[in-house]
Motif scaffolding. Structure first.
Motif, PDB file in Angstrom:
ATOM      1  N   THR A 171      37.144  25.447  26.796  1.00 19.44           N
ATOM      2  CA  THR A 171      36.535  25.005  25.556  1.00 19.44           C
ATOM      3  C   THR A 171      37.548  24.184  24.782  1.00 19.44           C
ATOM      4  OG1 THR A 171      35.263  27.025  25.475  1.00 19.44           O
ATOM      5  CG2 THR A 171      35.413  25.769  23.454  1.00 19.44           C
ATOM      6  N   TYR A 172      37.120  23.038  24.261  1.00 24.41           N
ATOM      7  CA  TYR A 172      38.000  22.178  23.495  1.00 24.41           C
ATOM      8  C   TYR A 172      37.720  22.364  22.018  1.00 24.41           C
ATOM      9  CZ  TYR A 172      38.976  20.141  27.946  1.00 24.41           C
ATOM     10  OH  TYR A 172      39.352  19.969  29.243  1.00 24.41           O
ATOM     11  N   GLY A 173      38.765  22.299  21.209  1.00 28.75           N
ATOM     12  CA  GLY A 173      38.561  22.551  19.806  1.00 28.75           C
ATOM     13  C   GLY A 173      39.264  21.604  18.862  1.00 28.75           C
ATOM     14  N   ILE A 174      40.004  20.624  19.352  1.00 31.49           N
ATOM     15  CA  ILE A 174      40.771  19.738  18.492  1.00 31.49           C
ATOM     16  C   ILE A 174      40.480  18.300  18.892  1.00 31.49           C
ATOM     17  CG2 ILE A 174      43.072  19.071  17.736  1.00 31.49           C
ATOM     18  CD1 ILE A 174      43.893  21.964  18.610  1.00 31.49           C
ATOM     19  N   VAL A 175      40.173  17.442  17.931  1.00 31.98           N
ATOM     20  CA  VAL A 175      39.874  16.049  18.212  1.00 31.98           C
ATOM     21  C   VAL A 175      40.869  15.169  17.464  1.00 31.98           C
ATOM     22  CG1 VAL A 175      38.145  14.239  18.050  1.00 31.98           C
ATOM     23  CG2 VAL A 175      37.435  16.580  18.498  1.00 31.98           C
TER      24      VAL A 175
ATOM     25  N   LEU B 180      41.798  17.908  22.798  1.00 35.24           N
ATOM     26  CA  LEU B 180      42.842  18.802  23.312  1.00 35.24           C
ATOM     27  C   LEU B 180      42.446  20.258  23.201  1.00 35.24           C
ATOM     28  CD1 LEU B 180      45.884  17.317  21.365  1.00 35.24           C
ATOM     29  CD2 LEU B 180      45.429  17.010  23.789  1.00 35.24           C
ATOM     30  N   ARG B 181      43.099  21.070  24.018  1.00 36.63           N
ATOM     31  CA  ARG B 181      43.066  22.516  23.829  1.00 36.63           C
ATOM     32  C   ARG B 181      44.244  22.850  22.913  1.00 36.63           C
ATOM     33  NH1 ARG B 181      43.871  25.099  29.280  1.00 36.63           N
ATOM     34  NH2 ARG B 181      45.369  23.415  29.393  1.00 36.63           N
ATOM     35  N   GLN B 182      44.128  23.905  22.149  1.00 35.24           N
ATOM     36  CA  GLN B 182      45.205  24.302  21.248  1.00 35.24           C
ATOM     37  C   GLN B 182      46.513  24.544  22.008  1.00 35.24           C
ATOM     38  OE1 GLN B 182      45.062  26.717  17.394  1.00 35.24           O
ATOM     39  NE2 GLN B 182      45.011  28.256  18.995  1.00 35.24           N
ATOM     40  N   ILE B 183      46.416  25.059  23.212  1.00 27.71           N
ATOM     41  CA  ILE B 183      47.612  25.356  24.008  1.00 27.71           C
ATOM     42  C   ILE B 183      48.396  24.092  24.366  1.00 27.71           C
ATOM     43  CG2 ILE B 183      46.496  25.292  26.271  1.00 27.71           C
ATOM     44  CD1 ILE B 183      48.152  27.855  26.928  1.00 27.71           C
ATOM     45  N   ASP B 184      47.744  22.916  24.312  1.00 24.33           N
ATOM     46  CA  ASP B 184      48.405  21.651  24.635  1.00 24.33           C
ATOM     47  C   ASP B 184      49.232  21.096  23.472  1.00 24.33           C
ATOM     48  OD1 ASP B 184      47.376  21.569  27.231  1.00 24.33           O
ATOM     49  OD2 ASP B 184      45.502  20.670  26.529  1.00 24.33           O
ATOM     50  N   ILE B 185      49.132  21.709  22.309  1.00 22.51           N
ATOM     51  CA  ILE B 185      49.891  21.248  21.142  1.00 22.51           C
ATOM     52  C   ILE B 185      51.279  21.863  21.171  1.00 22.51           C
ATOM     53  CG2 ILE B 185      50.032  21.295  18.631  1.00 22.51           C
ATOM     54  CD1 ILE B 185      46.982  21.224  18.606  1.00 22.51           C
TER      55      ILE B 185
ATOM     56  N   GLY C  34      37.505  28.022  17.987  1.00 24.60           N
ATOM     57  CA  GLY C  34      38.429  28.863  18.756  1.00 24.60           C
ATOM     58  C   GLY C  34      37.996  29.009  20.196  1.00 24.60           C
ATOM     59  N   GLU C  35      38.801  29.733  20.963  1.00 26.51           N
ATOM     60  CA  GLU C  35      38.540  29.928  22.378  1.00 26.51           C
ATOM     61  C   GLU C  35      38.357  31.407  22.674  1.00 26.51           C
ATOM     62  OE1 GLU C  35      40.964  26.820  24.860  1.00 26.51           O
ATOM     63  OE2 GLU C  35      42.285  27.693  23.350  1.00 26.51           O
ATOM     64  N   ASN C  36      37.646  31.692  23.752  1.00 25.26           N
ATOM     65  CA  ASN C  36      37.458  33.070  24.191  1.00 25.26           C
ATOM     66  C   ASN C  36      38.144  33.280  25.527  1.00 25.26           C
ATOM     67  OD1 ASN C  36      35.787  34.312  22.163  1.00 25.26           O
ATOM     68  ND2 ASN C  36      34.197  32.883  22.786  1.00 25.26           N
ATOM     69  N   PHE C  37      39.014  34.275  25.588  1.00 30.32           N
ATOM     70  CA  PHE C  37      39.675  34.679  26.832  1.00 30.32           C
ATOM     71  C   PHE C  37      39.367  36.150  27.030  1.00 30.32           C
ATOM     72  CE2 PHE C  37      42.392  31.222  25.227  1.00 30.32           C
ATOM     73  CZ  PHE C  37      42.305  30.363  26.302  1.00 30.32           C
ATOM     74  N   ASP C  38      38.702  36.463  28.109  1.00 32.65           N
ATOM     75  CA  ASP C  38      38.324  37.849  28.400  1.00 32.65           C
ATOM     76  C   ASP C  38      37.618  38.502  27.216  1.00 32.65           C
ATOM     77  OD1 ASP C  38      39.412  37.693  30.966  1.00 32.65           O
ATOM     78  OD2 ASP C  38      41.406  38.268  30.239  1.00 32.65           O
ATOM     79  N   ASN C  39      36.680  37.769  26.623  1.00 28.56           N
ATOM     80  CA  ASN C  39      35.886  38.248  25.484  1.00 28.56           C
ATOM     81  C   ASN C  39      36.711  38.552  24.233  1.00 28.56           C
ATOM     82  OD1 ASN C  39      33.416  38.043  26.842  1.00 28.56           O
ATOM     83  ND2 ASN C  39      33.763  40.004  27.835  1.00 28.56           N
ATOM     84  N   VAL C  40      37.908  37.969  24.145  1.00 30.04           N
ATOM     85  CA  VAL C  40      38.738  38.097  22.947  1.00 30.04           C
ATOM     86  C   VAL C  40      38.882  36.705  22.348  1.00 30.04           C
ATOM     87  CG1 VAL C  40      41.004  38.722  22.027  1.00 30.04           C
ATOM     88  CG2 VAL C  40      39.990  40.069  23.888  1.00 30.04           C
ATOM     89  N   LYS C  41      38.441  36.535  21.113  1.00 31.50           N
ATOM     90  CA  LYS C  41      38.477  35.226  20.473  1.00 31.50           C
ATOM     91  C   LYS C  41      39.881  34.914  19.952  1.00 31.50           C
ATOM     92  CE  LYS C  41      36.131  32.259  17.340  1.00 31.50           C
ATOM     93  NZ  LYS C  41      34.863  31.932  16.773  1.00 31.50           N
ATOM     94  N   THR C  42      40.361  33.696  20.261  1.00 31.23           N
ATOM     95  CA  THR C  42      41.644  33.209  19.758  1.00 31.23           C
ATOM     96  C   THR C  42      41.361  32.255  18.612  1.00 31.23           C
ATOM     97  OG1 THR C  42      42.596  33.354  21.964  1.00 31.23           O
ATOM     98  CG2 THR C  42      43.743  31.955  20.377  1.00 31.23           C
TER      99      THR C  42
END
Length: 77
Positions: free
Chosen positions: A1-5, A63-68, A25-33
């Protein structure tokens, strides 16, 4: 899921851009970041991160937040 433009101008070196939109935000294993950046933040991101998105006459980098790598809101210039 992308969240930043970011605008297309963010694609030139160095890879710095201003956040134009943020997702919920993003969901990983049903936990929202939660998103840690907000609209207007100046960010540094990896050279090959993200995907181009063309909307009307403008091109953005999505971008994904992790790419920042960092947020530089208090820097001048």
């Amino acid at each position: 899921t992308y969240g930043i433009v970011l605008p297309k101008s963010a694609q030139s070196k160095p890879k710095i851009g201003v956040v134009k939109a943020v997702g919920d935000g993003e969901n990983f294993d049903n936990v929202k970041t939660e998103m840690k950046v907000k609209v207007g933040d100046k960010v540094l991101f990896e050279q090959y991160a993200g995907h181009e998105l063309k909307l009307k006459d403008k091109t953005y980098v999505v971008l994904r937040q992790i790419d920042i790598v960092g947020v530089f809101n208090d820097w001048e210039n």
